[in-house]
Design a protein around this motif. Structure first.
Motif, short mmCIF file in Angstrom:
data_model
loop_
_atom_site.label_atom_id
_atom_site.label_comp_id
_atom_site.label_asym_id
_atom_site.label_seq_id
_atom_site.Cartn_x
_atom_site.Cartn_y
_atom_site.Cartn_z
N SER A 58 0.49 -0.88 -0.40
CA SER A 58 0.36 -0.05 -0.12
C SER A 58 0.74 1.43 0.14
O SER A 58 0.44 1.89 -0.17
CB SER A 58 -0.74 0.31 1.37
OG SER A 58 -1.99 -1.00 1.01
N ALA A 63 -0.45 4.88 -0.17
CA ALA A 63 -1.32 5.04 0.25
C ALA A 63 -0.86 5.07 1.80
O ALA A 63 0.50 4.66 1.85
CB ALA A 63 -2.40 3.82 0.06
N GLN A 78 -6.41 6.09 0.54
CA GLN A 78 -5.43 6.44 -0.76
C GLN A 78 -6.48 7.81 -1.97
O GLN A 78 -6.94 8.07 -2.32
CB GLN A 78 -5.52 5.70 -1.86
CG GLN A 78 -4.88 5.55 -2.65
CD GLN A 78 -4.32 4.50 -3.67
OE1 GLN A 78 -4.95 2.98 -3.91
NE2 GLN A 78 -3.53 4.39 -5.08
N GLN A 81 -6.55 9.54 -4.85
CA GLN A 81 -6.65 9.04 -6.30
C GLN A 81 -8.38 9.99 -6.33
O GLN A 81 -8.65 9.70 -7.56
CB GLN A 81 -6.64 7.60 -5.50
CG GLN A 81 -7.27 6.46 -7.83
CD GLN A 81 -7.09 5.74 -7.11
OE1 GLN A 81 -6.61 4.82 -6.09
NE2 GLN A 81 -7.25 4.58 -7.98
#
Length: 217
Positions: A58, A63, A78, A81
């Motif tokens: 991740s 993230a 995240q 994004q």
């Protein structure tokens, strides 16, 4: 609101299967976006499934990972994004053609400049779902440096049915040594949410020389 993914834990070892992550069967190597990751807890094969530490993967993908001991929960966040996706959607909406002629000309211009991102943005939802993987594999650049589209000509509009129009776009190709042939694409555009989108693409001639320059599903 930030996009979050919650993963419940059932054991001490935290591991998940990730698509897009490459492994080597002997002395398992963890690769994320082409980079070798060496986590504190190495990947393992358990009951035929490859398990990898979620934090290492991740964080390599940008993230944030949080562990809630009381709830026995790992949260992968995240946030960036979701924000970027929203930005792209708003830009595409603002730049969407407002006429059939504008739509086909914008698409042809994007083919000439090999800009797959613009071509994709001009497609209707069905064509986008069928071509997304191809554009991604090409890194959003259609065609190669040679041959290239030297010029194109859009035919007169032919109405197929209310709210739909078809055009023939003839592309003239060139190389450093001169003319490299011509190919024609039938482009059908339709109105969707008051914006015009490319709904159908068909090569009608010279499809061999247009291979890789025009993405036809």
């Amino acid at each position: 609101m930030r996009k979050k993914t919650t993963i419940l834990l059932s054991s001490v070892i935290i591991g998940v299967l990730f698509s897009g992550v490459a492994y080597s069967a002997s002395g398992i190597k963890l690769m994320v976006n082409g980079h070798l990751i060496q986590p504190e807890v190495p990947p393992q094969i358990i009951d035929g499934s490859t398990m990898v530490p979620i934090r290492a993967v991740s964080e390599a993908l940008g993230a944030n990972v949080q562990w809630n001991e009381a709830e026995q929960t790992v949260t992968v966040d995240q946030a960036g994004q979701a924000s970027l996706q929203r930005q792209i959607e708003l830009l595409q909406s603002a730049l969407a053609p407002e006429s059939a002629d504008d739509a086909v000309n914008a698409w042809a211009k994007a083919v000439k400049s090999r800009n797959g991102a613009v071509q994709y943005a001009l497609l209707g939802p069905e064509l986008q779902s069928r071509t997304a993987k191809t554009y991604e594999e090409l890194n959003w650049v259609t065609g190669v440096s040679s041959p290239w589209v030297d010029s194109y000509q859009v035919s007169s509009r032919a109405d197929v049915e209310p709210g739909t129009a078809a055009y023939d776009v003839a592309f003239q190709l060139k190389t450093s040594t001169g003319n490299a042939g011509e190919g024609t694409v039938r482009v059908t555009v339709g109105k969707q949410d008051d914006k015009w989108k490319v709904m159908k693409l068909e090569t009608t001639g010279g499809s061999d020389v247009l291979n890789g320059i025009v993405i036809v599903p």
